[in-house]
Design an enzyme around this catalytic site. Structure first.
Site, PDB file in Angstrom:
ATOM      1  N   GLU A 190       0.813  -1.211   0.000  1.00  0.00           N
ATOM      2  CA  GLU A 190       0.000   0.000   0.000  1.00  0.00           C
ATOM      3  C   GLU A 190       0.846   1.260   0.000  1.00  0.00           C
ATOM      4  OE1 GLU A 190      -4.032   1.258   2.348  1.00  0.00           O
ATOM      5  OE2 GLU A 190      -2.425   0.379   3.517  1.00  0.00           O
ATOM      6  N   LYS A 207      -8.332  -1.026  -0.069  1.00  0.00           N
ATOM      7  CA  LYS A 207      -9.464  -1.577   0.668  1.00  0.00           C
ATOM      8  C   LYS A 207     -10.078  -2.684  -0.188  1.00  0.00           C
ATOM      9  CE  LYS A 207      -9.370   0.970   4.352  1.00  0.00           C
ATOM     10  NZ  LYS A 207      -9.018   0.368   5.648  1.00  0.00           N
TER      11      LYS A 207
END
Length: 286
Positions: A190, A207
């Site tokens: 990420e 997500k």
């Protein structure tokens, strides 16, 4: 900014993302220095809020093109001639080091007796409290995190641990930082924020997650199911809205863009939904 300005250099090669400079971290708790937030957690005793080291030599390896680069800025010398002389000297030192065989790391034994800051009951109660807060309209999302601790064995090798982590869970964003008595090993797919010289900011938090499979058909099925998941797409969209709001606080009006929404990214161990990517031009020229 004053410290960073002493180490600024002209980029001669845009293909290398880091041409010497500062490496370090800013902790979550550091946010209390910049924002007035009720019940902001305090730093734990002896923990670092901020730590940066300035590095004048970088070995960069391009995994795609299979090319390596050895770079030196010549800092902390500031006079141009002294910087050039120091850069040449430092490059020579590191060329000699690279010609030697690396030291072998001895794998660590598995660490036992991990403990959590939650019990099962307290974790379930925290989930209930969050749901109630959402229903009351106090919040619209929460990140409930567990902290796991264990006593480090006397013969534990942190670098061996990090190399094992990279091998078992390859990811594009990782770090091994030795900051005095503190050592940090981090590995993540990420990207939080990227800021370039033109004032362009990119944020790509993740997500939505699905496992990988060694069976190709099953692996594709996991990926397709993730893309069709109403829950994961809703969570992804919610984070996009949150990012657009946060970035717009420092962006030029109307400059925030979302080129791809709920795009699929595949890594060694998982599939993810990614915002690819939220961009803006900073109004402050950072």
């Amino acid at each position: 900014r004053e410290k960073f300005s002493e180490f600024s250099i002209d980029r001669a090669n845009d293909s290398i993302p880091f041409l010497t400079g500062a490496i370090g971290f800013i902790s979550y708790e550091m946010g209390k220095t910049f924002e007035t937030i009720p019940e902001m957690p305090n730093s734990k005793p002896n923990d670092l809020d901020l730590s940066f080291g300035f590095y004048d030599v970088v070995l960069a390896h391009d995994l795609k093109d299979h090319k390596s680069y050895l770079i030196s800025s010549g800092f902390p010398a500031l006079d141009e001639q002294r910087r050039l002389a120091r850069a040449e000297e430092r490059l020579h030192v590191f060329q000699e080091r690279l010609a030697q065989a690396p030291c072998k790391t001895i794998p660590n034994d598995p660490i036992a007796n991990w403990t959590s800051n939650f019990t099962k009951e307290s974790y379930e109660q925290a989930v209930k409290d969050i749901i109630e807060a959402i229903l009351r309209g106090d919040i619209f999302q929460a990140n409930l995190s567990q902290c796991f601790k264990a006593k480090r064995p006397h013969d534990f090798d942190p670098l061996a641990f990090y190399l094992h982590l990279r091998e078992t869970s390859p990811a594009p964003f990782g770090a091994f930082l030795e900051c005095g008595d503190h050592i940090y090993a981090s590995n993540s797919p990420e990207r939080f924020l990227k800021l370039d010289d033109q004032g362009l900011i990119e944020a790509r938090p993740i997500k939505g997650t699905a496992p990988r499979s060694k069976n190709d058909a099953e692996d594709r099925a996991y990926a397709h199911a993730l893309l069709r998941s109403e829950k994961d797409r809703a969570e992804n969209t919610m984070i996009v809205d949150l990012l657009r709001n946060d970035l717009s606080r420092i962006a030029r009006t109307g400059s925030v863009r979302v080129p791809t929404l709920c795009g699929l990214e595949t890594y060694a161990n998982v599939h993810h939904l990614d915002r690819k990517s939220t961009r803006l031009n900073s109004s402050h020229g950072y």
